[in-house]
Design an enzyme around this catalytic site. Structure first.
Site, PDB file in Angstrom:
ATOM      1  N   ASN A 155       0.866  -1.186   0.000  1.00 21.55           N
ATOM      2  CA  ASN A 155       0.000   0.000   0.000  1.00 21.55           C
ATOM      3  C   ASN A 155       0.895   1.226   0.000  1.00 21.55           C
ATOM      4  O   ASN A 155       1.475   1.569   1.031  1.00 21.55           O
ATOM      5  CB  ASN A 155      -0.903  -0.012   1.243  1.00 21.55           C
ATOM      6  CG  ASN A 155      -1.704   1.282   1.374  1.00 21.55           C
ATOM      7  OD1 ASN A 155      -1.824   2.052   0.422  1.00 21.55           O
ATOM      8  ND2 ASN A 155      -2.247   1.523   2.559  1.00 21.55           N
ATOM      9  N   LYS A 198       0.085   4.207  -0.193  1.00 22.27           N
ATOM     10  CA  LYS A 198      -0.590   5.389   0.377  1.00 22.27           C
ATOM     11  C   LYS A 198      -0.375   6.588  -0.553  1.00 22.27           C
ATOM     12  O   LYS A 198      -0.231   6.403  -1.757  1.00 22.27           O
ATOM     13  CB  LYS A 198      -0.086   5.675   1.790  1.00 22.27           C
ATOM     14  CG  LYS A 198      -0.046   4.441   2.684  1.00 22.27           C
ATOM     15  CD  LYS A 198       0.059   4.813   4.128  1.00 22.27           C
ATOM     16  CE  LYS A 198       0.392   3.599   4.946  1.00 22.27           C
ATOM     17  NZ  LYS A 198      -0.077   3.702   6.310  1.00 22.27           N
ATOM     18  N   HIS A 211      -9.778   1.099   4.605  1.00 21.19           N
ATOM     19  CA  HIS A 211      -8.497   1.312   5.291  1.00 21.19           C
ATOM     20  C   HIS A 211      -8.747   2.257   6.472  1.00 21.19           C
ATOM     21  O   HIS A 211      -9.541   3.185   6.378  1.00 21.19           O
ATOM     22  CB  HIS A 211      -7.468   1.907   4.329  1.00 21.19           C
ATOM     23  CG  HIS A 211      -6.078   1.908   4.896  1.00 21.19           C
ATOM     24  ND1 HIS A 211      -5.667   2.850   5.803  1.00 21.19           N
ATOM     25  CD2 HIS A 211      -5.034   1.061   4.718  1.00 21.19           C
ATOM     26  CE1 HIS A 211      -4.408   2.579   6.153  1.00 21.19           C
ATOM     27  NE2 HIS A 211      -4.002   1.513   5.504  1.00 21.19           N
ATOM     28  N   GLU A 267      -7.214   4.669   7.595  1.00 21.34           N
ATOM     29  CA  GLU A 267      -7.025   6.107   7.329  1.00 21.34           C
ATOM     30  C   GLU A 267      -8.250   6.699   6.643  1.00 21.34           C
ATOM     31  O   GLU A 267      -8.572   7.876   6.824  1.00 21.34           O
ATOM     32  CB  GLU A 267      -5.737   6.309   6.493  1.00 21.34           C
ATOM     33  CG  GLU A 267      -4.499   6.041   7.353  1.00 21.34           C
ATOM     34  CD  GLU A 267      -3.281   5.532   6.596  1.00 21.34           C
ATOM     35  OE1 GLU A 267      -3.233   5.647   5.362  1.00 21.34           O
ATOM     36  OE2 GLU A 267      -2.365   5.011   7.273  1.00 21.34           O
ATOM     37  N   GLU A 298      -5.772  -5.075  10.253  1.00 22.48           N
ATOM     38  CA  GLU A 298      -4.776  -4.039  10.474  1.00 22.48           C
ATOM     39  C   GLU A 298      -5.078  -3.297  11.775  1.00 22.48           C
ATOM     40  O   GLU A 298      -5.881  -2.344  11.780  1.00 22.48           O
ATOM     41  CB  GLU A 298      -4.811  -3.029   9.318  1.00 22.48           C
ATOM     42  CG  GLU A 298      -4.463  -3.621   7.976  1.00 22.48           C
ATOM     43  CD  GLU A 298      -3.855  -2.575   7.062  1.00 22.48           C
ATOM     44  OE1 GLU A 298      -2.713  -2.760   6.645  1.00 22.48           O
ATOM     45  OE2 GLU A 298      -4.507  -1.554   6.793  1.00 22.48           O
ATOM     46  N   GLY A 319       1.913   2.229  10.611  1.00 26.31           N
ATOM     47  CA  GLY A 319       2.847   3.347  10.470  1.00 26.31           C
ATOM     48  C   GLY A 319       3.510   3.755  11.770  1.00 26.31           C
ATOM     49  O   GLY A 319       4.155   4.799  11.845  1.00 26.31           O
ATOM     50  N   SER A 364       2.905  -2.250  10.231  1.00 25.64           N
ATOM     51  CA  SER A 364       4.359  -2.281  10.436  1.00 25.64           C
ATOM     52  C   SER A 364       4.979  -3.637  10.128  1.00 25.64           C
ATOM     53  O   SER A 364       5.935  -4.045  10.781  1.00 25.64           O
ATOM     54  CB  SER A 364       4.714  -1.808  11.849  1.00 25.64           C
ATOM     55  OG  SER A 364       4.282  -0.466  12.042  1.00 25.64           O
TER      56      SER A 364
HETATM   57  C1  PEP Z   1      -1.051   0.173   5.753  1.00 29.51           C
HETATM   58  O1  PEP Z   1      -1.093   1.352   5.480  1.00 29.51           O
HETATM   59  O2  PEP Z   1      -1.910  -0.581   5.311  1.00 29.51           O
HETATM   60  C2  PEP Z   1       0.036  -0.312   6.608  1.00 29.51           C
HETATM   61  C3  PEP Z   1      -0.023  -1.527   7.066  1.00 29.51           C
HETATM   62  O3  PEP Z   1       1.056   0.569   6.872  1.00 29.51           O
HETATM   63  P1  PEP Z   1       2.452   0.257   7.614  1.00 29.51           P
HETATM   64  O4  PEP Z   1       2.964  -1.049   7.031  1.00 29.51           O
HETATM   65  O5  PEP Z   1       3.324   1.410   7.250  1.00 29.51           O
HETATM   66  O6  PEP Z   1       2.163   0.134   9.045  1.00 29.51           O
END
Ligand code: PEP
Length: 248
Positions: free
Chosen positions: A9, A11, A95, A97, A166, A172, A210
């Protein structure tokens, strides 16, 4: 062993030049005849670039959002048909976000999943609890509520979903759920899917939050973790390729 799926992803990152370099490195670095499925979810404006650069490659194209509407007066939105025209095979829906910054409710997320499926795009349905919800012992209830809305909406198409767990507190932040924490939630999601379809074993359950080159192998070794949704580490070719290698 079931084929794993690793989705990057990006982003809201990238540029024409940076994307070209990253895609080139990924194409060169992917193992010949690799068993894991691989895809990248890019900002919509770059889908044409992905379509051109990834034609003939094993890397699938993903989008990061889709409109719940088919067409019309929805300024700024992008429909599933439009994504399909640019080769999108996957689209992220729900997601955290988007839930957090764009007010997407469970009902909106479910409608988006349905809109994608209707046009032959696989929705990657993201669910996950905040730190506050985890600390209040609500993790299971939250993810089940989020997934239930989608299951209810898509009916018999449940087995065509991809689901990504997630935990919001891990996205992040560099804080990863332990393999045991992630597996425990994945088992809950698998059971929920099994109550809705006899093909629950077919639904890829991705972990995201992460995931990186150092922790991917342990996470991917868990019984119900079928792959990863990778944010930050998907922007670095070497890291992303290491995660893909851990999924073979
Ligand atoms: C994501 O945005 O779906 C995500 C898992 O981000 P990160 O790996 O940076 O935590």
């Amino acid at each position: 062993m079931k084929q794993k799926l690793i989705v990057g992803n990006w982003k809201m990152n990238g540029s024409l030049a940076a994307n070209a370099a990253l895609l080139q490195a990924l194409k060169q670095g992917l193992p010949e005849g690799g068993k894991a499925g691989v895809a990248v979810a890019a900002p919509a404006v770059y889908l044409a670039q992905l379509q051109a650069e990834l034609s003939g490659s094993a890397i699938g194209i993903g989008a990061q959002d889709v409109s719940q509407h088919e067409q019309g007066a929805f300024t700024g939105e992008v429909s599933a048909v439009m994504l399909k025209e640019f080769g999108a095979r996957y689209v992220l829906v729900g997601h955290s976000e988007r839930r957090q910054y764009h007010g997407e409710t469970d009902a909106v997320v479910a409608a988006k999943a349905q809109a994608a499926l209707a046009k032959g795009i696989t929705p990657i349905v993201c669910v996950g609890e905040t730190l506050q919800e985890r600390e209040a012992g609500q993790t299971e209830a939250v993810v089940k509520r989020q997934l239930a809305a989608v299951i209810h909406q898509v009916g018999a198409c449940v087995s065509e979903l991809v689901v990504a767990y997630e935990p919001v507190w891990a996205i992040g932040t560099g804080k990863t759920a332990t393999p045991e924490q992630a597996q425990a939630v994945h088992a809950v999601l698998r059971a929920q899917l099994a109550a809705a379809t006899e093909h629950a074993g077919r639904v890829p359950l991705l972990y995201g939050g992460s995931m990186n080159a150092a922790n991917a192998e342990q996470l991917l070794a868990q019984t119900d973790i079928d792959g990863g949704l990778v944010g930050g580490a998907s922007l670095k070719a070497a890291d992303f390729l290491t995660i893909v290698a851990a999924a073979q």
